[in-house]
Design a protein around this motif. Structure first.
Motif, PDB file in Angstrom:
ATOM      1  N   LEU A 288      57.345  45.695  25.908  1.00  0.00           N
ATOM      2  CA  LEU A 288      56.142  45.360  25.139  1.00  0.00           C
ATOM      3  C   LEU A 288      55.400  46.611  24.674  1.00  0.00           C
ATOM      4  CD1 LEU A 288      54.623  42.299  27.062  1.00  0.00           C
ATOM      5  CD2 LEU A 288      56.417  42.367  25.323  1.00  0.00           C
TER       6      LEU A 288
ATOM      7  N   VAL B  90      49.525  47.932  28.165  1.00  0.00           N
ATOM      8  CA  VAL B  90      50.221  46.683  28.453  1.00  0.00           C
ATOM      9  C   VAL B  90      50.275  46.472  29.959  1.00  0.00           C
ATOM     10  CG1 VAL B  90      52.400  45.413  28.272  1.00  0.00           C
ATOM     11  CG2 VAL B  90      51.677  46.888  26.399  1.00  0.00           C
TER      12      VAL B  90
ATOM     13  N   VAL C 159      51.936  43.368  32.598  1.00  0.00           N
ATOM     14  CA  VAL C 159      52.651  42.097  32.736  1.00  0.00           C
ATOM     15  C   VAL C 159      52.535  41.634  34.168  1.00  0.00           C
ATOM     16  CG1 VAL C 159      54.933  40.996  32.668  1.00  0.00           C
ATOM     17  CG2 VAL C 159      54.237  42.547  30.831  1.00  0.00           C
TER      18      VAL C 159
ATOM     19  N   ALA D  90      50.972  38.424  29.829  1.00  0.00           N
ATOM     20  CA  ALA D  90      50.764  39.823  29.471  1.00  0.00           C
ATOM     21  C   ALA D  90      49.319  40.029  29.036  1.00  0.00           C
ATOM     22  CB  ALA D  90      51.704  40.240  28.347  1.00  0.00           C
TER      23      ALA D  90
ATOM     24  N   LEU E 288      47.145  42.686  26.811  1.00  0.00           N
ATOM     25  CA  LEU E 288      47.319  43.741  25.831  1.00  0.00           C
ATOM     26  C   LEU E 288      45.966  44.329  25.468  1.00  0.00           C
ATOM     27  CD1 LEU E 288      49.818  42.099  23.281  1.00  0.00           C
ATOM     28  CD2 LEU E 288      50.365  43.524  25.255  1.00  0.00           C
TER      29      LEU E 288
ATOM     30  N   PRO F 104      56.360  36.717  27.173  1.00  0.00           N
ATOM     31  CA  PRO F 104      55.190  36.127  27.831  1.00  0.00           C
ATOM     32  C   PRO F 104      54.810  34.791  27.212  1.00  0.00           C
ATOM     33  CG  PRO F 104      54.563  38.003  26.471  1.00  0.00           C
ATOM     34  CD  PRO F 104      56.044  37.990  26.506  1.00  0.00           C
TER      35      PRO F 104
ATOM     36  N   VAL G  10      49.257  35.442  26.477  1.00  0.00           N
ATOM     37  CA  VAL G  10      48.907  36.803  26.076  1.00  0.00           C
ATOM     38  C   VAL G  10      47.386  36.913  26.054  1.00  0.00           C
ATOM     39  CG1 VAL G  10      49.085  38.582  24.314  1.00  0.00           C
ATOM     40  CG2 VAL G  10      50.998  37.010  24.690  1.00  0.00           C
ATOM     41  N   ARG G  11      46.878  37.788  26.883  1.00  0.00           N
ATOM     42  CA  ARG G  11      45.430  38.047  26.954  1.00  0.00           C
ATOM     43  C   ARG G  11      45.120  39.297  26.141  1.00  0.00           C
ATOM     44  NH1 ARG G  11      42.128  39.234  32.644  1.00  0.00           N
ATOM     45  NH2 ARG G  11      40.157  39.968  31.705  1.00  0.00           N
TER      46      ARG G  11
ATOM     47  N   TRP H   6      48.883  31.472  23.581  1.00  0.00           N
ATOM     48  CA  TRP H   6      49.958  30.931  24.408  1.00  0.00           C
ATOM     49  C   TRP H   6      50.979  30.205  23.551  1.00  0.00           C
ATOM     50  CZ3 TRP H   6      50.344  25.691  26.999  1.00  0.00           C
ATOM     51  CH2 TRP H   6      49.743  24.690  26.231  1.00  0.00           C
TER      52      TRP H   6
ATOM     53  N   TYR I 143      52.877  31.379  18.795  1.00  0.00           N
ATOM     54  CA  TYR I 143      51.697  31.604  19.618  1.00  0.00           C
ATOM     55  C   TYR I 143      50.480  30.987  18.933  1.00  0.00           C
ATOM     56  CZ  TYR I 143      54.089  34.877  22.723  1.00  0.00           C
ATOM     57  OH  TYR I 143      54.930  35.443  23.652  1.00  0.00           O
TER      58      TYR I 143
END
Length: 269
Positions: free
Chosen positions: A147, A156, A158, A172, A174, A203, A206-207, A238, A246
């Protein structure tokens, strides 16, 4: 990757080594060590990469011409010293931790590695950061390394979040570069283009964080990330199903997701 960037910027080549803090295992850089590898076992150490569940030695890594690991699911395991625990004398008033380190007469480092066909060892992360997705073991550090190639990502992390039924799902966090915005389609296209990203690695959550949380020693605060899961104040994207586009994790979607966890007697954090 960091070593290559350091050399490019300063013209100085970094030489890395590995040693367990307790003194139970060491790896030394040897002539011909490939890029990305730490080296080979130090003299006197009988190091092996094993599956902690079966105690069997993991198969050698298969690497692409660019040095990317192609069989992470089977090649990554915990590094052990089958020759004993070296200078490690034990933990003060912690017999449980000491027994875990010395189980089966081996010294268990708590670190994930893989070994190529020539015996060179590559660091793959901490055993505590391992994920189990659909009965497949994954190393968070391996996914992070992939990533981190995304040109919009400045940082990043995870980590595992519970699956609603069993095991884990990949999440994950980011931190984006200044001026960059999260483009879900571009991120998905980036994932699809990575040849060493296994089918279980992308993932699901993803935050997007302004910065990754750090500990007092400036390490990523993974405990805080796992504790927050996808129930955080930062924007979360998500995939409702594997391979789906996503989309934002809206309050409505979150309510339905919480209900799914409740049905199976699990919690998302």
């Amino acid at each position: 990757m960091d070593a290559a960037r350091f050399h490019e910027r300063f013209g100085v080549r970094l030489v890395e080594g590995y040693g367990s803090s307790e003194g139970g295992a060491a790896i030394q850089r040897a002539p011909g060590t490939p890029p990305g590898a730490v080296g080979r076992a130090a003299p006197g150490d009988d190091l092996a990469v094993v599956d902690p569940a079966t105690r069997r030695e993991c198969p050698p890594a298969r690497l692409s011409p660019a040095g990317r690991l192609l069989n992470a699911d089977e090649a990554v395991g915990e590094l052990v010293n089958r020759g004993g625990s070296g200078t490690f004398e034990g933990y003060w008033r912690n017999p449980e931790a000491e027994a875990a380190r010395r189980r089966d007469g081996w010294y268990w480092t708590g670190d994930l590695f893989y070994r190529d066909a020539d015996g060179f060892l590559y660091f793959a992360g901490r055993a505590d950061d391992r994920l189990r997705v659909d009965s497949e073991n994954l190393a968070a550090a391996m996914i992070e390394a992939i990533l981190a190639r995304w040109d919009r990502a400045a940082g990043v992390a995870v980590y595992a979040v519970p699956d609603p039924v069993a095991g884990d799902q990949v999440m994950a966090a980011l931190a984006l570069r200044p001026g960059a915005a999260f483009d879900p389609a571009a991120f998905a296209a980036f994932l699809d283009a990575q040849p060493d990203l296994g089918t279980k690695m992308p993932p699901r959550f993803v935050r997007i964080a302004p910065a990754l949380p750090l500990t007092a020693t400036n390490k990523i605060h993974r405990v805080a990330l796992r504790r927050a899961s996808f129930l955080c104040a930062d924007p979360v994207w998500w995939r409702p199903a594997p391979g789906a586009p996503y989309e934002p994790l809206t309050p409505h979607a979150l309510t339905a997701l919480r209900a799914e966890y409740t049905r199976h007697g699990r919690t998302p954090a």
